[in-house]
Scaffold this active site. Structure first.
Site, PDB file in Angstrom:
ATOM      1  N   PRO A   1      71.708  58.216  43.134  1.00 55.92           N
ATOM      2  CA  PRO A   1      72.938  58.385  42.340  1.00 55.92           C
ATOM      3  C   PRO A   1      73.176  57.195  41.420  1.00 55.92           C
ATOM      4  O   PRO A   1      72.914  56.050  41.778  1.00 55.92           O
ATOM      5  CB  PRO A   1      74.039  58.470  43.412  1.00 55.92           C
ATOM      6  CG  PRO A   1      73.340  58.861  44.667  1.00 55.92           C
ATOM      7  CD  PRO A   1      71.971  58.270  44.589  1.00 55.92           C
TER       8      PRO A   1
ATOM      9  N   GLU B   1      79.030  32.828  60.519  1.00 59.81           N
ATOM     10  CA  GLU B   1      78.420  32.992  59.194  1.00 59.81           C
ATOM     11  C   GLU B   1      77.399  31.898  58.903  1.00 59.81           C
ATOM     12  O   GLU B   1      76.343  32.161  58.321  1.00 59.81           O
ATOM     13  CB  GLU B   1      79.503  33.021  58.115  1.00 59.81           C
ATOM     14  CG  GLU B   1      80.452  34.210  58.195  1.00 59.81           C
ATOM     15  CD  GLU B   1      79.726  35.541  58.175  1.00 59.81           C
ATOM     16  OE1 GLU B   1      78.659  35.651  57.535  1.00 59.81           O
ATOM     17  OE2 GLU B   1      80.208  36.482  58.820  1.00 59.81           O
TER      18      GLU B   1
END
Length: 644
Positions: free
Chosen positions: A228, A448
């Site tokens: 797409p 993180e």
């Protein structure tokens, strides 16, 4: 003009409704006018102390035989009676009773005479001639006329397509004799191979002799296949504008409606119109809606859709040839299309429209930046380097978001800050409010940094681009890695590096805070590594089981046209071995992640403190700080980690 037509229709419908209401009211009063007027007056004129009620005819005869009836007034051709009576049951109080007399009770007057009852027959009122005509003749005519008009002009009956039910079999395709879509081949970038194929079709339509002289035939159909947003519909708009021939455009979902046979009829009508306007182009967007493989999936086939597909196959290349009609189809699910639809003679060419490479992204960004004032600090080349995997639609959206942000901040041009923020919004989602300085924020920071550290020291992983504690979407913190351009071939070491890096956040939590403090934040990480490790075992042959493909990529896709029998076909002991191999891979990678975190314990604390202070740290600053404590290898392959 359309407004006038709508007003006329509305006024006509209002008039019909009012006239119908008036006639129904008139008819109702006409039918019971006597009992509603004369007999009603008699009841209302009785003394308040008098009991008023209704009575059955049988009970009335009992009153008559008992001698309790004093007077009877007959109305409506002796269909209704108002009876004055007094009954010992009610203390001989006067009663005014309404009685409905059944048809065929012709002996009532005789009985009244027999019992010497005072009675009077009141003649029925004459019906109005106008009311008679209106109620018996005009009303049905108005009703039928209105129904036919609504049936012929209602958009609701046509499936919302604006068609009347009388023309449901007509094609809903948009027709443009000289289409002007506003899109030319100059507006298309990043998909040069597909554009070349379409330019050749345009050349064939404009100069057919150049091809026929060497015996070439124009392709009957071109199928655009790709993810797409890569520009399939945009190519169709460009060829419509450039070819200068009649153009029909329709969506695959517009063929099949709730009524049987409509789809096939619309296909016939579409190609009939196309043949009358040949040479022309017929564009069918999302053709998988009608071209899905026949007889596949749960419950077998859908008769109506398959009938429509059969008609489409016949029209494209059947006994009757449609010369000069070029069919262009677009889909992102070519794997579920029927094989008969894909064969040469129907779709002679399949053009794959892939995601753009780096140079393609630069070209696309230049096209979409034409009407946007960019600041001097904005580099489209750098932006293209940062956005591998973005489609043309993604890049257009990125620059549009940047323009919106520049307007929000009341700037006259788009700067690098707006471009970076727009990219972050598209990748990670809208930024949330900054977190408060709590234990959770510190834990997320270590999580993180754990991803960033493990990914940075592994040679087969890619560079850290940014670490942030700003919540985006459903993630409390994010670590971005810059993907390499070509991700079609991944080595075993690259896949293991992905798993180790994904587990780096959980490993940092365990090392820093202890195993009892490990949180649920790595739940999505565990899902990713489990899926990846399982694919290594069952699809890529990267385990001790050997080079076997034990599972197919399309397993479980039966609702999308897959075969019911395409499931896994291996014994239970093989399934146990698969689970063991998956567990071995994940355990090895988790131990490796813990080892990396322990080796870099000091620098992790320093980076976390910097990150807590700044909220966001870019890749260059991160690597500069990390390189003072460890030797960093060259980088290679992609990944984005999220703490949920």
């Amino acid at each position: 003009m359309n407004d006038n037509k709508n007003n006329t229709v509305r006024n006509l419908l209002i008039g019909i409704a009012l006239l119908s209401g008036i006639s129904l009211t008139a008819k109702k009063f006409d039918l019971i006018g006597v009992q509603g007027s004369e007999s009603g007056k008699n009841i209302n004129q009785v003394n308040p102390n008098v009991i008023s009620s209704k009575m059955t005819y049988g009970r009335f005869l009992e009153y008559l035989e008992m001698g309790w009836v004093n007077q009877v007034d007959l109305y409506d051709n002796s269909r209704n009676a108002i009876v004055q009576a007094s009954s010992p049951e009610l203390g001989n109080r006067p009663q005014t009773i309404r009685v409905e007399i059944p048809v065929g009770a012709s002996q009532l007057i005789q009985k009244l005479k027999e019992y010497n009852i005072d009675f009077d027959a009141h003649p029925a009122e004459q019906k109005n001639i106008f009311v008679n005509i209106l109620s018996n003749i005009l009303l049905p005519i108005i009703f039928i006329t209105g129904l036919v008009y609504l049936f012929q002009n209602s958009e609701n009956f046509g499936g919302g397509s604006g068609q009347s039910p009388m023309s449901l079999g007509k094609s809903t395709a948009r027709f443009e004799r000289r289409p002007d879509t506003g899109v030319s081949f100059k507006d298309i970038a990043g998909i040069d191979e597909a554009k070349t194929e379409f330019e050749e079709i345009v050349s064939f339509l404009k100069e057919p002799d150049k091809y026929t002289i060497v015996g070439a035939k124009i392709p009957k159909g071109i199928l655009l296949v790709g993810p797409p947003g890569t520009g399939k519909t945009l190519l169709a708009k460009a060829i419509a504008n450039e070819a200068d021939v009649p153009f029909f455009s329709v969506a695959g979902s517009e063929f099949v409606e709730m009524f049987i046979g409509i789809g096939a009829a619309r296909v016939r009508d579409l190609f009939k119109k196309a043949s009358e306007n040949a040479p022309c182009i017929v564009f069918i967007d999302e053709i998988d809606a009608v071209g899905r493989e026949r007889g596949a999936g749960v419950g077998g086939g859908n008769d109506e859709r398959e009938q429509t597909l059969n008609q489409l196959l016949t029209e494209m290349d059947g006994f009757k040839e449609n010369k000069g009609v070029i069919v262009v189809g677009a889909t992102n699910r070519a794997d579920i299309l029927d094989a008969a639809l894909l064969r040469p003679g129907r779709f002679d060419r399949q053009v794959t429209v892939n995601l753009p490479d780096r140079l393609g992204r630069v070209g696309i960004l230049k096209v979409h930046a034409r009407n946007k004032p960019l600041g001097e600090d904005v580099s489209l080349v750098q932006l293209a380097n940062r956005t591998p995997g973005f489609s043309g639609a993604d890049l257009a959206n990125l620059l549009n978001e940047a323009a919106i942000l520049a307007t929000r901040y009341k700037k006259s041009s788009i700067t690098k800050n707006e471009v970076n923020e727009a990219a972050d919004r598209i990748i990670g989602g809208i930024a949330g409010a900054p977190m408060e300085d709590t234990k959770n924020k510190r834990l997320i920071a270590y999580h993180e940094v754990g991803h960033a550290i493990t990914g940075s020291v592994l040679k087969s992983h890619d560079e850290v681009e940014k670490i942030t504690l700003t919540p985006r979407g459903g993630a409390k913190g994010l670590t971005w890695f810059t993907p390499e351009e070509d991700q079609s071939l991944l080595s075993r070491s690259a896949l293991l590096a992905r798993i180790i890096t994904t587990l780096g956040g959980r490993a940092a939590e365990q090392v820093i805070f202890g195993e009892p403090e490990v949180t649920t934040g790595a739940s999505s990480d565990l899902q990713q590594v489990t899926n990846l490790a399982r694919q290594m075992v069952t699809r890529f042959g990267m385990s001790n089981i050997g080079p076997l493909a034990l599972e197919d990529e399309s397993t479980g896709q039966v609702f999308l046209g897959g075969n019911m029998a395409s499931g896994s076909e291996y014994a239970e002991n093989i399934a146990d071995r698969i689970d063991d191999e998956v567990r071995k891979i994940i355990t090895y990678c988790y131990e490796k992640a813990i080892e990396i975190v322990l080796d870099n314990r000091v620098v992790i604390d320093l980076i976390v403190e910097k990150l807590l202070d700044k909220e966001t740290m870019d890749g260059d600053e991160f690597r500069e700080l990390l390189s003072t404590y460890t030797i960093l290898p060259n980088k290679n392959i992609p990944y984005v980690s999220k703490f949920n």
